[in-house]
Design a protein around this motif. Sequence first.
Motif, PDB file in Angstrom:
ATOM      1  N   GLY A  60       0.817  -1.210   0.000  1.00 29.52           N
ATOM      2  CA  GLY A  60       0.000   0.000   0.000  1.00 29.52           C
ATOM      3  C   GLY A  60       0.852   1.263   0.000  1.00 29.52           C
ATOM      4  N   GLU A  61       1.919   1.253   0.807  1.00 25.14           N
ATOM      5  CA  GLU A  61       2.845   2.397   0.835  1.00 25.14           C
ATOM      6  C   GLU A  61       3.527   2.578  -0.521  1.00 25.14           C
ATOM      7  OE1 GLU A  61       3.726   4.760   2.926  1.00 25.14           O
ATOM      8  OE2 GLU A  61       2.430   4.183   4.579  1.00 25.14           O
ATOM      9  N   LEU A  62       3.931   1.462  -1.126  1.00 22.40           N
ATOM     10  CA  LEU A  62       4.580   1.527  -2.440  1.00 22.40           C
ATOM     11  C   LEU A  62       3.617   2.073  -3.491  1.00 22.40           C
ATOM     12  CD1 LEU A  62       6.474  -1.894  -2.309  1.00 22.40           C
ATOM     13  CD2 LEU A  62       7.556   0.354  -2.443  1.00 22.40           C
ATOM     14  N   MET A  63       2.366   1.625  -3.421  1.00 22.82           N
ATOM     15  CA  MET A  63       1.353   2.101  -4.367  1.00 22.82           C
ATOM     16  C   MET A  63       1.065   3.592  -4.146  1.00 22.82           C
ATOM     17  SD  MET A  63      -0.068   0.041  -6.613  1.00 22.82           S
ATOM     18  CE  MET A  63       0.039  -1.676  -7.067  1.00 22.82           C
ATOM     19  N   ASN A  64       1.006   3.985  -2.879  1.00 20.64           N
ATOM     20  CA  ASN A  64       0.694   5.371  -2.553  1.00 20.64           C
ATOM     21  C   ASN A  64       1.791   6.324  -3.031  1.00 20.64           C
ATOM     22  OD1 ASN A  64      -1.200   7.109  -1.452  1.00 20.64           O
ATOM     23  ND2 ASN A  64      -0.217   7.155   0.545  1.00 20.64           N
ATOM     24  N   ASN A  65       3.027   5.826  -3.053  1.00 22.98           N
ATOM     25  CA  ASN A  65       4.155   6.642  -3.495  1.00 22.98           C
ATOM     26  C   ASN A  65       4.530   6.411  -4.952  1.00 22.98           C
ATOM     27  OD1 ASN A  65       5.590   8.058  -0.992  1.00 22.98           O
ATOM     28  ND2 ASN A  65       4.778   6.112  -0.289  1.00 22.98           N
ATOM     29  N   GLY A  66       3.823   5.478  -5.596  1.00 23.31           N
ATOM     30  CA  GLY A  66       4.230   5.067  -6.940  1.00 23.31           C
ATOM     31  C   GLY A  66       3.452   5.672  -8.082  1.00 23.31           C
ATOM     32  N   GLY A  67       2.718   6.761  -7.833  1.00 24.00           N
ATOM     33  CA  GLY A  67       2.000   7.430  -8.918  1.00 24.00           C
ATOM     34  C   GLY A  67       0.702   6.767  -9.319  1.00 24.00           C
ATOM     35  N   ILE A  68       0.239   5.823  -8.496  1.00 29.04           N
ATOM     36  CA  ILE A  68      -0.989   5.086  -8.828  1.00 29.04           C
ATOM     37  C   ILE A  68      -2.202   6.004  -8.744  1.00 29.04           C
ATOM     38  CG2 ILE A  68      -2.446   3.128  -8.206  1.00 29.04           C
ATOM     39  CD1 ILE A  68       0.371   2.439  -9.285  1.00 29.04           C
ATOM     40  N   ALA A  69      -2.267   6.829  -7.690  1.00 32.50           N
ATOM     41  CA  ALA A  69      -3.445   7.677  -7.451  1.00 32.50           C
ATOM     42  C   ALA A  69      -3.722   8.596  -8.637  1.00 32.50           C
ATOM     43  CB  ALA A  69      -3.246   8.493  -6.177  1.00 32.50           C
ATOM     44  N   HIS A  70      -2.687   9.219  -9.197  1.00 37.68           N
ATOM     45  CA  HIS A  70      -2.871  10.136 -10.334  1.00 37.68           C
ATOM     46  C   HIS A  70      -3.509   9.429 -11.522  1.00 37.68           C
ATOM     47  CE1 HIS A  70      -0.672  13.576  -8.673  1.00 37.68           C
ATOM     48  NE2 HIS A  70       0.169  12.698  -8.147  1.00 37.68           N
ATOM     49  N   ARG A  71      -3.072   8.211 -11.789  1.00 40.77           N
ATOM     50  CA  ARG A  71      -3.582   7.466 -12.943  1.00 40.77           C
ATOM     51  C   ARG A  71      -5.022   7.000 -12.720  1.00 40.77           C
ATOM     52  NH1 ARG A  71       1.704   7.392 -12.679  1.00 40.77           N
ATOM     53  NH2 ARG A  71       2.932   7.341 -14.609  1.00 40.77           N
ATOM     54  N   LEU A  72      -5.328   6.605 -11.492  1.00 37.89           N
ATOM     55  CA  LEU A  72      -6.697   6.181 -11.185  1.00 37.89           C
ATOM     56  C   LEU A  72      -7.660   7.365 -11.253  1.00 37.89           C
ATOM     57  CD1 LEU A  72      -6.059   3.747  -8.180  1.00 37.89           C
ATOM     58  CD2 LEU A  72      -6.488   3.141 -10.566  1.00 37.89           C
ATOM     59  N   ILE A  73      -7.224   8.519 -10.772  1.00 34.44           N
ATOM     60  CA  ILE A  73      -8.062   9.726 -10.833  1.00 34.44           C
ATOM     61  C   ILE A  73      -8.316  10.130 -12.278  1.00 34.44           C
ATOM     62  CG2 ILE A  73      -8.056  12.221 -10.360  1.00 34.44           C
ATOM     63  CD1 ILE A  73      -6.674  11.530  -7.675  1.00 34.44           C
ATOM     64  N   ALA A  74      -7.275  10.066 -13.109  1.00 33.65           N
ATOM     65  CA  ALA A  74      -7.425  10.421 -14.530  1.00 33.65           C
ATOM     66  C   ALA A  74      -8.428   9.500 -15.215  1.00 33.65           C
ATOM     67  CB  ALA A  74      -6.070  10.338 -15.231  1.00 33.65           C
ATOM     68  N   PHE A  75      -8.377   8.209 -14.884  1.00 35.86           N
ATOM     69  CA  PHE A  75      -9.314   7.248 -15.467  1.00 35.86           C
ATOM     70  C   PHE A  75     -10.736   7.518 -14.982  1.00 35.86           C
ATOM     71  CE2 PHE A  75     -11.129   2.771 -15.055  1.00 35.86           C
ATOM     72  CZ  PHE A  75     -11.609   2.752 -16.358  1.00 35.86           C
ATOM     73  N   ALA A  76     -10.908   7.743 -13.669  1.00 31.03           N
ATOM     74  CA  ALA A  76     -12.232   8.017 -13.110  1.00 31.03           C
ATOM     75  C   ALA A  76     -12.820   9.306 -13.689  1.00 31.03           C
ATOM     76  CB  ALA A  76     -12.142   8.118 -11.581  1.00 31.03           C
ATOM     77  N   LYS A  77     -11.954  10.288 -13.950  1.00 34.16           N
ATOM     78  CA  LYS A  77     -12.408  11.574 -14.486  1.00 34.16           C
ATOM     79  C   LYS A  77     -13.058  11.407 -15.850  1.00 34.16           C
ATOM     80  CE  LYS A  77     -10.801  16.351 -14.568  1.00 34.16           C
ATOM     81  NZ  LYS A  77      -9.661  17.246 -14.328  1.00 34.16           N
ATOM     82  N   THR A  78     -12.511  10.533 -16.683  1.00 33.78           N
ATOM     83  CA  THR A  78     -13.087  10.313 -18.015  1.00 33.78           C
ATOM     84  C   THR A  78     -14.424   9.576 -17.936  1.00 33.78           C
ATOM     85  OG1 THR A  78     -11.874   8.229 -18.309  1.00 33.78           O
ATOM     86  CG2 THR A  78     -10.806  10.235 -19.106  1.00 33.78           C
ATOM     87  N   LEU A  79     -14.640   8.837 -16.848  1.00 32.31           N
ATOM     88  CA  LEU A  79     -15.885   8.058 -16.704  1.00 32.31           C
ATOM     89  C   LEU A  79     -17.046   8.911 -16.199  1.00 32.31           C
ATOM     90  CD1 LEU A  79     -14.567   4.732 -15.092  1.00 32.31           C
ATOM     91  CD2 LEU A  79     -15.182   5.119 -17.482  1.00 32.31           C
ATOM     92  N   VAL A  80     -16.818   9.722 -15.176  1.00 34.19           N
ATOM     93  CA  VAL A  80     -17.930  10.411 -14.505  1.00 34.19           C
ATOM     94  C   VAL A  80     -17.745  11.925 -14.391  1.00 34.19           C
ATOM     95  CG1 VAL A  80     -18.623   8.385 -13.152  1.00 34.19           C
ATOM     96  CG2 VAL A  80     -16.902   9.955 -12.227  1.00 34.19           C
ATOM     97  N   GLY A  81     -16.691  12.449 -14.985  1.00 37.75           N
ATOM     98  CA  GLY A  81     -16.397  13.874 -14.852  1.00 37.75           C
ATOM     99  C   GLY A  81     -17.480  14.790 -15.360  1.00 37.75           C
ATOM    100  N   ALA A  82     -18.295  14.320 -16.318  1.00 40.00           N
ATOM    101  CA  ALA A  82     -19.332  15.176 -16.922  1.00 40.00           C
ATOM    102  C   ALA A  82     -20.669  15.109 -16.187  1.00 40.00           C
ATOM    103  CB  ALA A  82     -19.531  14.786 -18.387  1.00 40.00           C
ATOM    104  N   LEU A  83     -20.765  14.290 -15.150  1.00 34.19           N
ATOM    105  CA  LEU A  83     -22.019  14.158 -14.393  1.00 34.19           C
ATOM    106  C   LEU A  83     -22.090  15.234 -13.307  1.00 34.19           C
ATOM    107  CD1 LEU A  83     -22.085  10.269 -13.932  1.00 34.19           C
ATOM    108  CD2 LEU A  83     -23.383  11.623 -15.581  1.00 34.19           C
ATOM    109  N   PRO A  84     -23.303  15.531 -12.789  1.00 37.36           N
ATOM    110  CA  PRO A  84     -23.411  16.498 -11.679  1.00 37.36           C
ATOM    111  C   PRO A  84     -22.550  16.061 -10.502  1.00 37.36           C
ATOM    112  CG  PRO A  84     -25.588  15.974 -12.552  1.00 37.36           C
ATOM    113  CD  PRO A  84     -24.622  15.034 -13.219  1.00 37.36           C
ATOM    114  N   GLY A  85     -21.757  16.988  -9.979  1.00 46.41           N
ATOM    115  CA  GLY A  85     -20.837  16.634  -8.894  1.00 46.41           C
ATOM    116  C   GLY A  85     -19.719  15.746  -9.385  1.00 46.41           C
TER     117      GLY A  85
END
Length: 431
Positions: A71-96
């Motif tokens: 978990g520490e390795l994942m947290n420091n390994g740039g995983i969060a940025h990539r997951l956020i970018a993917f989630a943004k393309t899925l639901v970014g255009a919805l309310p909230g």
Amino acid sequence: MEYIPILVLIISFVGLLSIGTPVAWSIAISSLLTMLVSIPALPAFTTISQRMATGLDSFALLAIPFFILSGELMNNGGIAHRLIAFAKTLVGALPGGLALINVISAMLMGAIAGSAMASASAMGSILGPEMEKEGYDKEFGAAVNITSATTGLVIPPSNILIVYSLASGGASIAALFLAGYIPGILTGLFLMVVASFWAKKKGYNVGKRSSFKEVFRTFVDAVPALFLLVLVIGGIVAGIFTATEASAIAVLYSLILGFIYKEITLEKLPKIFLDSSATTAIVMLLIGASMSMSWVLSYEHIPQEISTGLLGISDNKIMILLIINLILLLVGIFMDITPAVLIFTPIFLPVVTKLGIDPVHFGVIMILNLCIGLCTPPVGSVLFVGVGIAKTSIEKVVRPLLPLFVAMIAALFLITYIPQLTLWLPGLFDL
């Protein structure tokens, strides 16, 4: 006389907590004081220390430090940025949209890292400033981040599911891992619905719709991180390796992925190892202390008395589950999730098994319930992390938290009374 040990246990535990004694030491000291009521000092000290040591003597528990490190390795390994970018393309255009991105990213990050604290920290530090920039209230962003971070404790791989397996006396870790998927996702969906309604009511900005090309590109970028779920859970379910072996594989995979993404360097590794060691030490001390209290409860026949008392109130499954849920919701306010699982599983599991409730189903109910406590004062660890990252106060976050609490409780009661939501996936794989 038979009520004196339980009174000593409760009064000493609550008293120690109220004067600021750390939870692990409060548990160990109150357990010792309870034993001193029944047996002489030397055997009492010996028994408590022995039970703390033997409580950690479990092969399954080896998975916890490995999953914490991954978990520490994942947290420091740039995983969060990539997951956020993917989630943004899925639901970014919805309310909230940004709030929904937070929930989806937290579900994915929690599932990969297995830590609500890591998820709250990563999502809050990355998405928090972006939400403020887009006109979202800081407190609303913090509330969404806090509640969504806990979904990763239900969605596997999850350390607390391993702890429950130990406390239950052998519930299958593979079955628990599979059982957590639908409840975790359902909770996330409930949070998304509430967040979307709140955002629409407040008139927050709506993002642009992403093209299929953008969705595909961000998905491909996130695939290496998402593959960890397939590797770990697939390997356990297929019987290729145990949960402990899977945790070691997760560490190796996370390390390699961090180097591939060029987010982890040799210079960063000592701090990552030190942070994961400190977290592991805290968790293991809590487990050892909680195991000693569990033994004391058993020695004093307290679980049997509580079981008899509950079944004396009613033998109706619906009523008993309601009472247990209410007790656990109260417990979660004052106790962290790890000791709560270790202490209350031996108390409530005999009651629910007598009523024909599957231990795997009950484990998910218990963990989902106690996840709510992580978002409430005075000991809600995820609440404090989320508020600290957002640079706001608990008082200001309470209002937007309340409807999200309702969403989590609604999901909890659905999971409680529709066991198929929990048991369908394990049944599919004959676990």
